[in-house]
Design a protein around this motif. Structure first.
Motif, PDB file in Angstrom:
ATOM      1  N   UNK A  13     -42.619  -6.501  -3.991  1.00  0.00           N
ATOM      2  CA  UNK A  13     -41.419  -6.322  -4.815  1.00  0.00           C
ATOM      3  C   UNK A  13     -41.719  -6.789  -6.230  1.00  0.00           C
ATOM      4  N   UNK A  14     -41.439  -5.964  -7.249  1.00  0.00           N
ATOM      5  CA  UNK A  14     -41.671  -6.388  -8.633  1.00  0.00           C
ATOM      6  C   UNK A  14     -40.600  -7.386  -9.072  1.00  0.00           C
ATOM      7  N   UNK A  15     -40.934  -8.241 -10.021  1.00  0.00           N
ATOM      8  CA  UNK A  15     -39.990  -9.225 -10.547  1.00  0.00           C
ATOM      9  C   UNK A  15     -38.867  -8.549 -11.321  1.00  0.00           C
ATOM     10  N   UNK A  20     -33.107  -0.962  -3.734  1.00  0.00           N
ATOM     11  CA  UNK A  20     -32.295  -0.811  -2.535  1.00  0.00           C
ATOM     12  C   UNK A  20     -32.922  -1.652  -1.422  1.00  0.00           C
ATOM     13  N   UNK A  21     -32.134  -2.458  -0.770  1.00  0.00           N
ATOM     14  CA  UNK A  21     -32.652  -3.330   0.282  1.00  0.00           C
ATOM     15  C   UNK A  21     -33.157  -2.529   1.468  1.00  0.00           C
ATOM     16  N   UNK A  22     -32.548  -1.385   1.747  1.00  0.00           N
ATOM     17  CA  UNK A  22     -32.986  -0.580   2.890  1.00  0.00           C
ATOM     18  C   UNK A  22     -34.397  -0.034   2.681  1.00  0.00           C
ATOM     19  N   UNK A  39     -18.626 -14.363   3.953  1.00  0.00           N
ATOM     20  CA  UNK A  39     -18.362 -12.956   3.649  1.00  0.00           C
ATOM     21  C   UNK A  39     -18.745 -12.074   4.828  1.00  0.00           C
ATOM     22  N   UNK A  40     -18.372 -10.816   4.750  1.00  0.00           N
ATOM     23  CA  UNK A  40     -18.673  -9.875   5.824  1.00  0.00           C
ATOM     24  C   UNK A  40     -20.148  -9.477   5.792  1.00  0.00           C
ATOM     25  N   UNK A  41     -20.668  -9.142   6.947  1.00  0.00           N
ATOM     26  CA  UNK A  41     -22.050  -8.689   7.073  1.00  0.00           C
ATOM     27  C   UNK A  41     -22.106  -7.230   6.616  1.00  0.00           C
ATOM     28  N   UNK A  42     -23.113  -6.922   5.792  1.00  0.00           N
ATOM     29  CA  UNK A  42     -23.255  -5.560   5.252  1.00  0.00           C
ATOM     30  C   UNK A  42     -24.562  -4.946   5.727  1.00  0.00           C
ATOM     31  N   UNK A  43     -24.561  -3.640   5.819  1.00  0.00           N
ATOM     32  CA  UNK A  43     -25.775  -2.918   6.172  1.00  0.00           C
ATOM     33  C   UNK A  43     -26.736  -2.951   4.979  1.00  0.00           C
ATOM     34  N   UNK A  44     -28.014  -2.779   5.243  1.00  0.00           N
ATOM     35  CA  UNK A  44     -29.024  -2.828   4.177  1.00  0.00           C
ATOM     36  C   UNK A  44     -28.847  -1.719   3.149  1.00  0.00           C
ATOM     37  N   UNK A  45     -28.242  -0.598   3.526  1.00  0.00           N
ATOM     38  CA  UNK A  45     -28.019   0.497   2.580  1.00  0.00           C
ATOM     39  C   UNK A  45     -27.022   0.106   1.490  1.00  0.00           C
ATOM     40  N   UNK A  46     -26.174  -0.900   1.746  1.00  0.00           N
ATOM     41  CA  UNK A  46     -25.161  -1.336   0.782  1.00  0.00           C
ATOM     42  C   UNK A  46     -25.658  -2.487  -0.093  1.00  0.00           C
ATOM     43  N   UNK A  70     -24.616  -7.345  -7.957  1.00  0.00           N
ATOM     44  CA  UNK A  70     -25.989  -7.029  -8.357  1.00  0.00           C
ATOM     45  C   UNK A  70     -26.212  -7.480  -9.799  1.00  0.00           C
ATOM     46  N   UNK A  71     -27.225  -8.307 -10.060  1.00  0.00           N
ATOM     47  CA  UNK A  71     -27.441  -8.786 -11.426  1.00  0.00           C
ATOM     48  C   UNK A  71     -27.945  -7.684 -12.349  1.00  0.00           C
ATOM     49  N   UNK A  72     -27.491  -7.763 -13.579  1.00  0.00           N
ATOM     50  CA  UNK A  72     -27.973  -6.843 -14.604  1.00  0.00           C
ATOM     51  C   UNK A  72     -29.149  -7.538 -15.277  1.00  0.00           C
ATOM     52  N   UNK A  73     -30.292  -6.939 -15.180  1.00  0.00           N
ATOM     53  CA  UNK A  73     -31.510  -7.530 -15.722  1.00  0.00           C
ATOM     54  C   UNK A  73     -31.713  -6.999 -17.133  1.00  0.00           C
ATOM     55  N   UNK A  74     -31.731  -7.912 -18.087  1.00  0.00           N
ATOM     56  CA  UNK A  74     -31.980  -7.525 -19.480  1.00  0.00           C
ATOM     57  C   UNK A  74     -33.465  -7.237 -19.642  1.00  0.00           C
ATOM     58  N   UNK A  75     -33.778  -6.143 -20.276  1.00  0.00           N
ATOM     59  CA  UNK A  75     -35.181  -5.811 -20.497  1.00  0.00           C
ATOM     60  C   UNK A  75     -35.742  -6.700 -21.590  1.00  0.00           C
TER      61      UNK A  75
END
Length: 132
Positions: A13-15, A20-22, A39-46, A70-75
């Motif tokens: 996985x790149x930094x 997508x986790x799936x 919190x509720x358990x979510x599927x990997x697609x979400x 989901x964090x917004x990564x500043x370039x």
């Protein structure tokens, strides 16, 4: 404490790149790191996976996030190409500097009985004979 790295799925996985986790980490349904354990358990697609940098671990750490968190990564801006430096004329030797005195190297002396090099004390370390 020294952290030892081991090779596993996180190396691929790149930094600071949301994936997508799936696709990156297939597995069972799980929770968002920000939503918390209640919190509720979510599927990997979400979920999204992000590998963050860590100050003490060069391998970093991985967190799973829902779409809302989901964090917004500043370039990072690319460093500008440096202009070639001008060559400076060599500085004149300063009069305040004093050269260190050089010590002539002592010639190697060998014991006539043991054929080993004798230290500066002049006494053979093998047989104890004084060699001049």
């Amino acid at each position: 404490m020294k952290i030892r790295n081991s090779s596993d799925w996180r190396d691929a996985i790149p930094f600071d790149t949301p994936l997508r986790a799936s696709e990156a980490v297939p597995g069972e349904a799980t929770r968002c790191a920000t939503c918390g354990p209640s919190s509720e358990v979510r599927e990997r697609e979400e979920l999204w996976v992000v590998k963050h940098r860590h100050p003490n671990n060069p391998a970093g750490f991985v967190r799973l996030y829902c779409l809302a968190h989901r964090p917004v990564i500043a370039t990072r801006p690319e460093p500008a190409a440096k202009a070639p430096r001008e060559r400076r004329a060599p500085r004149a030797a300063s009069s305040t500097r004093v050269a260190a005195p050089t010590v002539p190297e002592r010639p190697a002396v060998f014991c006539p009985d043991c054929f080993v090099e004798v230290p500066a004390t002049g006494v053979c370390g093998m047989c104890g004979q004084r060699v001049g």
